[in-house]
Structures are given as structure tokens and as C-alpha cells.
Design an enzyme around this catalytic site. Structure first.
Site, PDB file in Angstrom:
ATOM      1  N   GLN A 185      17.802 -20.659  -8.149  1.00 16.91           N
ATOM      2  CA  GLN A 185      16.665 -19.786  -7.861  1.00 16.91           C
ATOM      3  C   GLN A 185      15.619 -20.432  -6.949  1.00 16.91           C
ATOM      4  O   GLN A 185      15.091 -19.796  -6.062  1.00 16.91           O
ATOM      5  CB  GLN A 185      16.030 -19.338  -9.172  1.00 16.91           C
ATOM      6  N   GLU A 203      20.791 -16.951 -11.405  1.00 20.66           N
ATOM      7  CA  GLU A 203      19.802 -16.345 -12.282  1.00 20.66           C
ATOM      8  C   GLU A 203      19.179 -15.123 -11.599  1.00 20.66           C
ATOM      9  O   GLU A 203      18.668 -15.241 -10.487  1.00 20.66           O
ATOM     10  CB  GLU A 203      18.740 -17.389 -12.639  1.00 20.66           C
ATOM     11  N   LEU A 244      19.820 -19.327 -17.948  1.00 19.26           N
ATOM     12  CA  LEU A 244      19.037 -20.334 -17.239  1.00 19.26           C
ATOM     13  C   LEU A 244      19.645 -21.697 -17.502  1.00 19.26           C
ATOM     14  O   LEU A 244      19.226 -22.430 -18.393  1.00 19.26           O
ATOM     15  CB  LEU A 244      17.578 -20.306 -17.717  1.00 19.26           C
ATOM     16  N   PRO A 272      18.844 -30.294 -12.554  1.00 17.63           N
ATOM     17  CA  PRO A 272      19.769 -30.349 -13.705  1.00 17.63           C
ATOM     18  C   PRO A 272      21.240 -30.262 -13.296  1.00 17.63           C
ATOM     19  O   PRO A 272      22.117 -30.635 -14.075  1.00 17.63           O
ATOM     20  CB  PRO A 272      19.366 -29.115 -14.542  1.00 17.63           C
ATOM     21  N   GLU A 319      21.346 -24.441 -14.896  1.00 22.25           N
ATOM     22  CA  GLU A 319      21.789 -24.743 -13.537  1.00 22.25           C
ATOM     23  C   GLU A 319      23.044 -25.601 -13.510  1.00 22.25           C
ATOM     24  O   GLU A 319      23.896 -25.449 -12.633  1.00 22.25           O
ATOM     25  CB  GLU A 319      20.671 -25.425 -12.734  1.00 22.25           C
ATOM     26  N   ALA A 345      15.132 -24.471  -5.041  1.00 20.39           N
ATOM     27  CA  ALA A 345      15.743 -25.794  -4.863  1.00 20.39           C
ATOM     28  C   ALA A 345      15.150 -26.794  -5.863  1.00 20.39           C
ATOM     29  O   ALA A 345      15.829 -27.728  -6.293  1.00 20.39           O
ATOM     30  CB  ALA A 345      15.529 -26.288  -3.441  1.00 20.39           C
ATOM     31  N   ASP A 346      13.886 -26.557  -6.257  1.00 21.86           N
ATOM     32  CA  ASP A 346      13.214 -27.434  -7.229  1.00 21.86           C
ATOM     33  C   ASP A 346      13.981 -27.501  -8.552  1.00 21.86           C
ATOM     34  O   ASP A 346      13.842 -28.455  -9.300  1.00 21.86           O
ATOM     35  CB  ASP A 346      11.814 -26.891  -7.515  1.00 21.86           C
ATOM     36  N   PHE A 347      14.754 -26.457  -8.862  1.00 22.09           N
ATOM     37  CA  PHE A 347      15.446 -26.401 -10.157  1.00 22.09           C
ATOM     38  C   PHE A 347      16.907 -26.797 -10.056  1.00 22.09           C
ATOM     39  O   PHE A 347      17.699 -26.555 -10.968  1.00 22.09           O
ATOM     40  CB  PHE A 347      15.315 -24.986 -10.757  1.00 22.09           C
ATOM     41  N   HIS A 367       7.772 -25.338  -6.798  1.00 24.15           N
ATOM     42  CA  HIS A 367       8.367 -24.223  -6.061  1.00 24.15           C
ATOM     43  C   HIS A 367       8.241 -24.488  -4.565  1.00 24.15           C
ATOM     44  O   HIS A 367       8.159 -23.562  -3.773  1.00 24.15           O
ATOM     45  CB  HIS A 367       7.687 -22.889  -6.407  1.00 24.15           C
TER      46      HIS A 367
END
Lengths: 369, 327
Positions: B82, B29, B58, B89, B60, B84-86, B129
Site C-alpha cells: 500500500q 490491501e 494486513l 515486513p 505484507e 513503500a514505507d510498509f 508515508h
């Protein structure tokens, strides 16, 4: 093109399908308008019938206690052979699913390859006996290894299509799954990306009307997966999945678009599920006797046989010859798989990575040596 | 040698691998024209174009799943998540697919790919984040997990990760991107995966750390040195495969071990290191294997007072060392 909007899976017709006349309205021989020769049609029929025979043998072996589990493609064979026939063997890619026996046989795997998977032998080319039966794959034949979480393979086919586009290989990547699987988020994410980048990608949904026990109306809003294609601005067609030549025609169009750089297509093939979901399922619990009887009228195997016989392509002599070869192939595959050794624990730590992987803490009971 | 920031080293490693091997692509992203939200891919789109630097939607799971397919198709994708928290998925694609592909196909298929993701707290990033997600993936055979702490290692390990024939998760502590500088030599070099490094030799207590905590461990070692406590710091660099020998050699020498990680304490990566030390170096231990780690709350809180309370820092590590040294 013989794309229809009939719905054999959910609206069973009482009437037997009409036999195709020897000549089409245009006066040409069956399949000629699609560029298919009589030899092509006979080979397609052999693959449809072979897939059924291999599948039926699997159930016999399961009921005889020889193999622990069966997941079946019965009722899907016509769509699978017709669609796969439109791809180029050894060049294009398919990411299959657990009912893809006919797809795999059409793309080059052998009955021995399918049967060793049932027995989970060391020589099983799909996984060396590591995966459950039904998880077919073969790098030699460009059939991507598949897992059990459904629909994940769609993204792998999209990635293959991306690689084909970037590397300019001219390859097409196709994936296939059931309509139940088509509800996963990966399907949306992959179709969106493939459509944005106009990738040479084909999404096939073999819609048999059931996700294990849940009927179409409870899994797909609007009851059409093909309609979802509009949201990605790509063509989506519904085709009678028991009509081999209609399936071929739809796939041929999609392949043509993909190779021309016109992007992805979606094909929803309405098929029948002639067996329970798997050998561990009892479908009479959720499907009526009447419905199951009606399903049999949409069996693609006798339907295709009748179509070719009526067209004068499948003669009695040809049918006997094909039947004999299938019996011999299925017996050979069974005998071969029965004779093959199990994989050994000494190999069980192999291929975690490319290099040897003893692990930080290997099991205290060793590797069976 | 030139002094570079951590993120410059990452960017150089990416760029030089893309020059070296045209099958290497970058996707994620905002990685294109913008060059990534942290600018890790800045300039790559201009140099390599649309085909090799791909802005994704967007999604993942798609970023990782298409990377797997592209890897099968002969490319070497370097995906950026973008934050690591995301990455959650994409958990199924990483764990069910990338990690298992080679094993489940009996070496028929593999997925040579790298997934880069900025991780870690201390940057006012709050719950979503700031996460440290390494333990989810170090648990899974079939994935390699790398957490560099210096610009030199970031570049050298990234090169090795891209050249590796199996999937590698490459976690970069975002607080280090611009705060950490170090010497990075001109020319090609690599740092091998699976090799830890003793970054501070000592005799009384072994401190095992990685990422930002490897820096804090060095600061803590300096603080307690004034109190005549001699600390050996081991920077793991690769979490899986774990360089067990370097860890055990150090613990057998010092007899005491403190493991430091920023992630929540319970079931964190350091728990497995502690278990291995307990099983394999028990006879050498002069004290309990201990941990300094993040508190067991569901995330790093935003408010600066709460965030400071959450974060492991040099003083908290020094306290852990003092207790262990006195044991």
C-alpha cells in the site's frame, strides 16, 4: 485413526512400545483399514530405513573429514515417510525444511541427489553446490527450494495452494518445519490467509522438543502447536510422529479435506531428535544422558521394523533384501558424489536472472578462466 | 495518443496485461472493491473477480511470500504494497527468497512477479508515508528495480515487468499519480527494462535522476538554461540493472555529473552511480561527481516547513548545477 496426544519428545517413556498384533481388533491385516497393502508397507519401511542409512553415512563422512557439515533428520523419518505417502507424487507440492531427507526420498529424490548435496557438487540437483547441505529441492519432484531463514517456506506453500485453487489443478501443497520455526510471524500470516481462502494447504510441524538447545516449554506457550489451529478455525491434530501409520492416517485425512475444498489442516507430529542439532552442535551440553537414552526408545526405525515383523509383513528374507539394497544404494550414492566435479567459477554468475547477468561491475579477478 | 495521468497509465497497464494473460493476478490491501487507496486497481475487481483481484489481510510478508509460491505454481502475481514505507515486513521474503530463488536452485526455480509500491514525499505523508526505499533493493542481485517517471514509461515498463521472468520491484512516486500527465498511445507497446533515456540533451553538466526527481531535473535544466548552462538529463527508469552505458556516454561528453535522488544521501542509490562514474569515467571528469539528495534524518517530517526543507526541489538541483558548472 491413530491420533494420540502422547508426547514422546518431552515425556520419554521407559517402556518399549508394544508390538502390533498381526490382526487388528477388527481382524484385518495391518494397514488394511488405511488402504495400505503389504507392498506399500514394505516400501514405506525401505524409505524409513534408507533415510536413516543415508543420514548415518553423512555423519561418518563428516567425521572422516570428507564433508564439512551435516544437518540430520534422524528420529524424524517415520513421520516424514508416513505423511509424504499420503500425497500424490509428481502432482502435489511440498516445501520442505532442512531435516526433510526422508520427505525428499519419499517424494522421488534419490540417495545420489541427497549425497551430492552433502558434497556440493556441480551435479547436486538441489542447488548445484551453491547451498549448504540440507537445503534440498527439486523442481522435477515438486519439492520447493528452501532457504535458511526458517518458516519462510510456509508462505510459498500457501501461494502454491492459492495457484492450485485458482487454476483448479486439484493439487495440494504441504509445508513442514520444526516447532521452533513455527513461532515465526510468517506462520501466522500464512495460516490466516490459507484459512480465509480455504486453500488446499497442509501445515506439518515435526516437533522434536528442541529449537537447537531451547526446550519446548521455552519456545511454545502451552506447549502445543496444534492448539493454535483453533485460532484459524481449522483442524489441528497431534500425532505420535514415531508411529508411521498414525502419521499416514492424519495426513490422509488432511489431504482428503484439502482436495474436497474444505481448506487447510495442521498436523503436529511429536518426533525425537536422535542427533545433535547439527554437526556443529554438542547436545550433551543441554540434554541429560538419561533423556538421550530415553529418546532411543522412541526411535521410529526399530519401532516400524518391529511393527511390520510382528504383523508378518517384514519377513527375515524381505528384511535381508531391503538391507542389501540400502547398503548398495548408500555406497553407490557416496561413490557417485565423491566422483562428481565441483562447480566452476565460470558458472558462478549464472542464474542471477533468466538472462545473462554480467553485473554492472564484474569482479576484477574474473571467472577463473 | 491520449493524455493520461500517471495512475491511469498504471491502471491501464495492469488491466491490459490481465486481459492478455489470465495467469496475471493482483493482490494486496484494499485492491478489490475499493480499487486500492490510490485507485491504481480501480475497476479490476469488477472486471476480473475474486480469484484474480484479491484483498489480503494486513500482512505484507504474506503478500510477497504467497506471491512467490503462486509464481512457482504458474501464476504471474502483481502484488501491491500500500505504501513503500510498509514493505519492510516483507524484506526477508524479497531479499532471502524472491531474489535468491533462481540462483540458489541453480535455475531450478524462479519467481516471476511484480511488487508495486507508491513511494516518495512531498505529499504531507510524514515519516511513514513518504519513504524512498529503492536503495535497500538495488543492493540485492536477483531483484530488478524500476522507477518510471512518465505515464508512457509507467505503462510500458509495467508491461515489461509483468512479462519478465524474475522478480521486479516497481516503485511509483505517489506525488506523480495525479499531477503528472503525458501521452500514452493506444494499443500495445512496451518499454524495455534496463534502458535509461536522455530526456534533455546538453553539453556542460549531466544530471542523473529518476522518478519525481527526473521531472525536477528537467525544470532545473530549464532554469539554468537562461543562465547559459547546458544540461543533459538522464532519466534512469530502471535502477537495476543499471544502464551504465547511457550514463557513462553522457558523462564522458559533459565531463561533469550531478546525481539527484530524494532518498537520504548517505548510502543512497546515487552513491553507487557516483562510484561507477569515478571508476570508469575518471579520465573524462572536469569536476567532482556530486549529489543532491535528501538530508540524513530518519524520515520526512510532517510540518510543511520541515517537509519543504527536506524535499529536493528544482531550485536545490539548479543550485547544484550552478556550483558544478562553475567548478
Amino acid at each position: 485413526m491413530a491420533v494420540t496426544h502422547t508426547d514422546p519428545a518431552t515425556k520419554p517413556s521407559k517402556a518399549q512400545p508394544k508390538a502390533t498384533p498381526k490382526k487388528s481388533a477388527a481382524g484385518s491385516a495391518l494397514g488394511a483399514d488405511l488402504g495400505l497393502s503389504s507392498d506399500d508397507l514394505l516400501e514405506m519401511y525401505r524409505l524409513v530405513a534408507l533415510s536413516r542409512a543415508v543420514d548415518e553415512r553423512m555423519w561418518v563422512l563428516n567425521r572422516a573429514g570428507r564433508i564439512p557439515f551435516v544437518i540430520s533428520g534422524q528420529g524424524h523419518e517415520g513421520a516424514q515417510v508416513g505423511i509424504t505417502w499420503a500425497l500424490e507424487k509428481g502432482k502435489d507440492w511440498i516445501a520442505p525444511f532442512y531435516r526433510s531427507i526422508a520427505t525428499c526420498l519419499t517424494f522421488g529424490m534419490s540417495p545420489r541427489d541427497i549425497m551430492t548435496a552433502q558434497y556440493a557438487t556441480a551435479s547436486d540437483p538441489s542447488s548445484g553446490g551453491r547451498q549448504m547441505p540440507g537445503h534440498y529441492g527439486s523442481h522435477e519432484h515438486n519439492l520447493v527450494s528452501v532457504s535458511s531463514p526458517v518458516a519462510t517456506q510456509l508462505l510459498h506453500a500457501v501461494g502454491l495452494a492459492l495457484a492450485a485453487k485458482i487454476r483448479k489443478t486439484g493439487q495440494v501443497a504441504l509445508t513442514v518445519m520444526g516447532e521452533g520455526s513455527s513461532n515465526q510471524g510468517d506462520v501466522h500470516e500464512g495460516l490466516n490467509f490459507a484459512a480465509i481462502h480455504k486453500l488446499p494447504f497442509i501445515f506439518v510441524v515435526e516437533n522434536n522438543g528442541y529449537a537447537i538447545s531451547v526446550p519446548l516449554a521455552r519456545q511454545v506457550a502451552g506447549s502445543s502447536v496444534a492448539h493454535r489451529a483453533a485460532g484459524y478455525d481449522i483442524p489441528g491434530v497431534t500425532v505420535d510422529g514415531t508411529d508411521v501409520l498414525a502419521c499416514y492416517a492424519a495426513a490422509r485425512d488432511a489431504v482428503g479435506r484439502a482436495r474436497a475444498g474444505d481448506g487447510p489442516s495442521l498436523i503436529e507430529a511429536k518426533v525425537t531428535r536422535l542427533t545433535a542439532h547439527s554437526s556443529d552442535d554438542q547436545q550433551t551440553k543441554y540434554r541429560s544422558e538419561e533423556e538421550l537414552a530415553a529418546e532411543k526408545a522412541n526411535d521410529p526405525v526399530p519401532k516400524f521394523r518391529a511393527q511390520l515383523a510382528d504383523a508378518g509383513i517384514l519377513t527375515d528374507e524381505a528384511e535381508e533384501r531391503i538391507k542389501a539394497s540400502i547398503v548398495a544404494d548408500v555406497d553407490d550414492a557416496t561413490d557417485y558424489a565423491e566422483s562428481q566435479p565441483d562447480p566452476q567459477p565460470s558458472t558462478a554468475m549464472k542464474w542471477v536472472f533468466a538472462e545473462d547477468w554480467p553485473s554492472e561491475a564484474p569482479p576484477p579477478w574474473g571467472l577463473g578462466e | 495518443m491520449a493524455l493520461k495521468t500517471f495512475i491511469e497509465a498504471v491502471r491501464e497497464g495492469l488491466r491490459e496485461e490481465m486481459v492478455r494473460d489470465e495467469s496475471v493476478i493482483v493482490l494486496g490491501e484494499d485492491v478489490g472493491k475499493k480499487g486500492g487507496v490510490f485507485l491504481a486497481t480501480d475497476g479490476l475487481w469488477t472486471e476480473f473477480g475474486d480469484d484474480r483481484v484479491i484483498d489480503t489481510p494486513l500482512s505484507e510478508s504474506q503478500i510477497v511470500g504467497t506471491s512467490i509460491g503462486a509464481a512457482i505454481g504458474g501464476l504471474r502475481p502483481v502484488a501491491e504494497i500500500q505504501f513503500a514505507d510498509f514493505i519492510h515486513p516483507a524484506f526477508n521474503q524479497l531479499v532471502s527468497e524472491a531474489a535468491r530463488l533462481r540462483y540458489r536452485s541453480n535455475n531450478g526455480y524462479s519467481a516471476p512477479m511484480v511488487v508495486r509500491a507508491p513511494y516518495g514525499g512531498g505529499v504531507h505523508g510524514a515519516l511513514y508515508h513518504s519513504q524512498s526505499v529503492e536503495a535497500f533493493y538495488t543492493h540485492v542481485p536477483g531483484l530488478k528495480v524500476v522507477v518510471p517517471s512518465t505515464p508512457y514509461d509507467a505503462k510500458g515498463l509495467l508491461r515489461s515487468s509483468i512479462r519478465d521472468d524474475d522478480p521486479v520491484l516497481f516503485f511509483e512516486h505517489k506525488k506523480m499519480y495525479r499531477s503528472v500527465r503525458g501521452d500514452v498511445p493506444e494499443g500495445e507497446y512496451t518499454v524495455p527494462l534496463g534502458k535509461a533515456q536522455v530526456t534533455h540533451p546538453g553539453t556542460q553538466v549531466t544530471v542523473i535522476a529518476y522518478g519525481l526527481m527526473a521531472h525536477y531535473a528537467l525544470e532545473a535544466a530549464d532554469r539554468v538554461a537562461e543562465e547559459n548552462i547546458s544540461v543533459e538529463v538522464v532519466d534512469l527508469r530502471t535502477l537495476r540493472p543499471l544502464d551504465k552505458e547511457t550514463v557513462l556516454d553522457s558523462v564522458r561528453k559533459t565531463g561533469k555529473c550531478l546525481i539527484v535522488y530524494e532518498d537520504n544521501r548517505f548510502g543512497g542509490y546515487g552513491a553507487e552511480v557516483a562510484a561507477i562514474i569515478a571508476e570508469e569515467a575518471f579520465d573524462y571528469l572536469d569536476g567532482p561527481v556530486t549529489r543532491i539528495a535528501g538530508p540524513d534524518v530518519p524520515g520526512v517530517p510532517y510540518n510543511h516547513v520541515l517537509e519543504e526543507w527536506f524535499m529536493v526541489n528544482p531550485e536545490k538541483i539548479a543550485d547544484g548545477i550552478r556550483k558544478l558548472a562553475a567548478y
